[in-house]
Design a protein around this motif. Sequence first.
Motif, PDB file in Angstrom:
ATOM      1  N   ALA A  49      -1.835  21.033  13.043  1.00  0.00           N
ATOM      2  CA  ALA A  49      -2.165  22.045  13.716  1.00  0.00           C
ATOM      3  C   ALA A  49      -1.985  23.117  12.231  1.00  0.00           C
ATOM      4  CB  ALA A  49      -1.246  22.728  14.510  1.00  0.00           C
ATOM      5  N   PRO A  50      -2.846  24.258  12.349  1.00  0.00           N
ATOM      6  CA  PRO A  50      -2.695  25.240  11.291  1.00  0.00           C
ATOM      7  C   PRO A  50      -1.003  25.817  11.094  1.00  0.00           C
ATOM      8  CG  PRO A  50      -4.432  25.926  12.733  1.00  0.00           C
ATOM      9  CD  PRO A  50      -3.894  24.546  13.417  1.00  0.00           C
ATOM     10  N   GLY A  51      -0.914  25.825   9.874  1.00  0.00           N
ATOM     11  CA  GLY A  51       0.602  26.111   9.554  1.00  0.00           C
ATOM     12  C   GLY A  51       1.395  25.011   9.563  1.00  0.00           C
ATOM     13  N   ALA A  52       1.200  23.812  10.196  1.00  0.00           N
ATOM     14  CA  ALA A  52       2.071  22.713  10.366  1.00  0.00           C
ATOM     15  C   ALA A  52       1.953  21.878   9.164  1.00  0.00           C
ATOM     16  CB  ALA A  52       1.721  22.065  11.547  1.00  0.00           C
ATOM     17  N   ARG A  53       3.005  20.929   9.207  1.00  0.00           N
ATOM     18  CA  ARG A  53       3.232  20.017   8.179  1.00  0.00           C
ATOM     19  C   ARG A  53       3.506  18.497   8.670  1.00  0.00           C
ATOM     20  NH1 ARG A  53       6.564  23.473   7.814  1.00  0.00           N
ATOM     21  NH2 ARG A  53       9.083  23.003   7.906  1.00  0.00           N
ATOM     22  N   ALA A  54       3.075  17.560   8.173  1.00  0.00           N
ATOM     23  CA  ALA A  54       3.284  16.159   8.314  1.00  0.00           C
ATOM     24  C   ALA A  54       3.740  15.428   7.290  1.00  0.00           C
ATOM     25  CB  ALA A  54       2.416  15.460   9.479  1.00  0.00           C
ATOM     26  N   LEU A  55       4.497  14.143   7.463  1.00  0.00           N
ATOM     27  CA  LEU A  55       4.894  13.228   6.602  1.00  0.00           C
ATOM     28  C   LEU A  55       4.004  11.990   6.644  1.00  0.00           C
ATOM     29  CD1 LEU A  55       6.446  12.398   4.204  1.00  0.00           C
ATOM     30  CD2 LEU A  55       8.074  11.463   5.790  1.00  0.00           C
ATOM     31  N   ILE A  56       3.127  11.988   5.522  1.00  0.00           N
ATOM     32  CA  ILE A  56       1.905  10.971   5.868  1.00  0.00           C
ATOM     33  C   ILE A  56       2.314   9.713   5.169  1.00  0.00           C
ATOM     34  CG2 ILE A  56      -0.586  10.411   5.527  1.00  0.00           C
ATOM     35  CD1 ILE A  56       0.022  12.742   7.875  1.00  0.00           C
ATOM     36  N   PRO A  57       2.418   8.587   5.530  1.00  0.00           N
ATOM     37  CA  PRO A  57       2.784   7.362   5.021  1.00  0.00           C
ATOM     38  C   PRO A  57       1.682   6.656   4.213  1.00  0.00           C
ATOM     39  CG  PRO A  57       2.318   6.830   7.312  1.00  0.00           C
ATOM     40  CD  PRO A  57       2.430   8.271   7.115  1.00  0.00           C
ATOM     41  N   THR A  58       1.952   6.215   2.839  1.00  0.00           N
ATOM     42  CA  THR A  58       1.003   5.592   2.117  1.00  0.00           C
ATOM     43  C   THR A  58       1.009   4.030   2.177  1.00  0.00           C
ATOM     44  OG1 THR A  58       2.550   5.349   0.142  1.00  0.00           O
ATOM     45  CG2 THR A  58       1.057   7.394   0.489  1.00  0.00           C
ATOM     46  N   GLY A  59       2.133   3.426   2.885  1.00  0.00           N
ATOM     47  CA  GLY A  59       2.248   1.936   2.985  1.00  0.00           C
ATOM     48  C   GLY A  59       2.620   1.299   1.725  1.00  0.00           C
ATOM     49  N   LEU A  60       3.077   2.291   0.636  1.00  0.00           N
ATOM     50  CA  LEU A  60       3.498   1.651  -0.739  1.00  0.00           C
ATOM     51  C   LEU A  60       4.861   2.074  -1.029  1.00  0.00           C
ATOM     52  CD1 LEU A  60       0.205   3.009  -2.567  1.00  0.00           C
ATOM     53  CD2 LEU A  60       0.742   0.655  -1.883  1.00  0.00           C
ATOM     54  N   ARG A  61       5.245   1.286  -2.101  1.00  0.00           N
ATOM     55  CA  ARG A  61       6.497   1.662  -2.670  1.00  0.00           C
ATOM     56  C   ARG A  61       6.392   1.379  -4.369  1.00  0.00           C
ATOM     57  NH1 ARG A  61      11.811   0.820   0.818  1.00  0.00           N
ATOM     58  NH2 ARG A  61      11.073   0.445   2.724  1.00  0.00           N
ATOM     59  N   LEU A  62       7.156   2.251  -4.957  1.00  0.00           N
ATOM     60  CA  LEU A  62       6.741   2.128  -6.487  1.00  0.00           C
ATOM     61  C   LEU A  62       7.967   1.951  -7.070  1.00  0.00           C
ATOM     62  CD1 LEU A  62       4.750   5.497  -6.793  1.00  0.00           C
ATOM     63  CD2 LEU A  62       3.732   3.429  -6.302  1.00  0.00           C
ATOM     64  N   ALA A  63       7.770   1.224  -8.419  1.00  0.00           N
ATOM     65  CA  ALA A  63       8.810   1.172  -9.425  1.00  0.00           C
ATOM     66  C   ALA A  63       8.293   1.952 -10.687  1.00  0.00           C
ATOM     67  CB  ALA A  63       9.174  -0.063  -9.899  1.00  0.00           C
ATOM     68  N   VAL A  64       8.533   3.380 -10.738  1.00  0.00           N
ATOM     69  CA  VAL A  64       8.117   4.108 -11.878  1.00  0.00           C
ATOM     70  C   VAL A  64       8.991   3.619 -12.943  1.00  0.00           C
ATOM     71  CG1 VAL A  64       7.643   6.529 -12.766  1.00  0.00           C
ATOM     72  CG2 VAL A  64       7.589   5.928 -10.122  1.00  0.00           C
ATOM     73  N   PRO A  65       8.453   3.540 -14.052  1.00  0.00           N
ATOM     74  CA  PRO A  65       9.021   3.118 -15.304  1.00  0.00           C
ATOM     75  C   PRO A  65       9.919   4.463 -15.768  1.00  0.00           C
ATOM     76  CG  PRO A  65       6.774   2.975 -16.018  1.00  0.00           C
ATOM     77  CD  PRO A  65       6.883   3.708 -14.538  1.00  0.00           C
ATOM     78  N   VAL A  66      11.242   3.881 -16.093  1.00  0.00           N
ATOM     79  CA  VAL A  66      12.227   4.931 -16.880  1.00  0.00           C
ATOM     80  C   VAL A  66      11.436   5.811 -18.002  1.00  0.00           C
ATOM     81  CG1 VAL A  66      14.458   5.354 -18.141  1.00  0.00           C
ATOM     82  CG2 VAL A  66      14.035   3.417 -16.410  1.00  0.00           C
ATOM     83  N   GLY A  67      11.621   7.035 -17.672  1.00  0.00           N
ATOM     84  CA  GLY A  67      10.957   7.998 -18.840  1.00  0.00           C
ATOM     85  C   GLY A  67       9.559   8.479 -18.177  1.00  0.00           C
ATOM     86  N   THR A  92       7.503  14.983  -6.664  1.00  0.00           N
ATOM     87  CA  THR A  92       7.998  14.276  -7.618  1.00  0.00           C
ATOM     88  C   THR A  92       8.505  13.005  -7.228  1.00  0.00           C
ATOM     89  OG1 THR A  92       8.383  15.831  -9.529  1.00  0.00           O
ATOM     90  CG2 THR A  92       9.648  13.875  -9.619  1.00  0.00           C
ATOM     91  N   ILE A  93       8.076  11.602  -7.604  1.00  0.00           N
ATOM     92  CA  ILE A  93       8.630  10.591  -7.345  1.00  0.00           C
ATOM     93  C   ILE A  93       9.349   9.992  -8.791  1.00  0.00           C
ATOM     94  CG2 ILE A  93       8.339   7.924  -6.719  1.00  0.00           C
ATOM     95  CD1 ILE A  93       7.380  10.372  -4.668  1.00  0.00           C
ATOM     96  N   ASP A  94      10.694  10.054  -8.556  1.00  0.00           N
ATOM     97  CA  ASP A  94      11.720   9.865  -9.666  1.00  0.00           C
ATOM     98  C   ASP A  94      11.762   8.078 -10.024  1.00  0.00           C
ATOM     99  OD1 ASP A  94      12.863  12.407 -10.058  1.00  0.00           O
ATOM    100  OD2 ASP A  94      13.822  12.206  -8.251  1.00  0.00           O
ATOM    101  N   SER A  95      12.042   7.845 -11.273  1.00  0.00           N
ATOM    102  CA  SER A  95      11.841   6.206 -11.656  1.00  0.00           C
ATOM    103  C   SER A  95      13.075   5.642 -10.998  1.00  0.00           C
ATOM    104  CB  SER A  95      12.111   6.237 -13.252  1.00  0.00           C
ATOM    105  OG  SER A  95      13.570   6.774 -13.506  1.00  0.00           O
ATOM    106  N   ASP A  96      13.942   6.064 -10.415  1.00  0.00           N
ATOM    107  CA  ASP A  96      15.059   5.257  -9.729  1.00  0.00           C
ATOM    108  C   ASP A  96      14.814   5.364  -8.182  1.00  0.00           C
ATOM    109  OD1 ASP A  96      15.703   8.038  -9.287  1.00  0.00           O
ATOM    110  OD2 ASP A  96      17.976   7.901  -9.869  1.00  0.00           O
ATOM    111  N   TYR A  97      13.540   5.647  -7.554  1.00  0.00           N
ATOM    112  CA  TYR A  97      13.445   5.791  -6.121  1.00  0.00           C
ATOM    113  C   TYR A  97      12.676   4.369  -5.738  1.00  0.00           C
ATOM    114  CZ  TYR A  97      11.654   7.115  -1.431  1.00  0.00           C
ATOM    115  OH  TYR A  97      11.309   6.953  -0.144  1.00  0.00           O
ATOM    116  N   ARG A  98      13.070   3.938  -4.844  1.00  0.00           N
ATOM    117  CA  ARG A  98      12.425   2.701  -4.651  1.00  0.00           C
ATOM    118  C   ARG A  98      12.194   2.804  -2.853  1.00  0.00           C
ATOM    119  NH1 ARG A  98      12.332   2.609  -9.122  1.00  0.00           N
ATOM    120  NH2 ARG A  98      12.798   0.827 -10.528  1.00  0.00           N
ATOM    121  N   GLY A  99      12.112   3.604  -2.260  1.00  0.00           N
ATOM    122  CA  GLY A  99      11.700   3.808  -0.783  1.00  0.00           C
ATOM    123  C   GLY A  99      10.272   4.006  -0.510  1.00  0.00           C
TER     124      GLY A  99
END
Length: 156
Positions: A49-67, A92-99
């Motif tokens: 709805a206008p003004g609302a927000r939602a968390l949309i899944p991407t079906g992915l997990r990432l392993a972002v390189p350190v740095g 921001t998706i940090d390099s130590d996040y795996r969720g």
Amino acid sequence: MSEAVALEVMWDEGADRALGLPGYETPGAAGADLRANFAPGARDGVEIAPGARALIPTGLRLAVPVGYEVQLRPRSGLALKHGITLPNSPGTIDSDYRGPLGVIVMNAGDAPFHVGHGDRIAQMILAPVVQARLTLVERLDETARGAGGFGSTGVG
């Protein structure tokens, strides 16, 4: 063009792999498009709805390189045409996040917006990170601007 940096990607359980991995739509694109990837049983998508927000899944997990970090940014066409944005942009998706990788999508427009399964909802950019070494001092150096804040350098 600089050399590509490896970004490890894994499918979440129940993800629709037929949607494919994020992709760069043109050779000069800075961001790879992320798609909404709803779990089985929720593939009808969501209405925001206008003004609302939602968390949309991407079906992915990432392993972002350190740095590095992955930045999540709005897609300009959705922003212009429908007022769809990411309220924490850039996220921001940090390099130590795996969720699970989810995207917070906000409808800043004036009409409800449907996010369907497979829709391109955001773009992700891999960017280098430099962590600061904080140093406590008694005084900061002087500059021409000084403490002038919001609007202090001109109109707008």
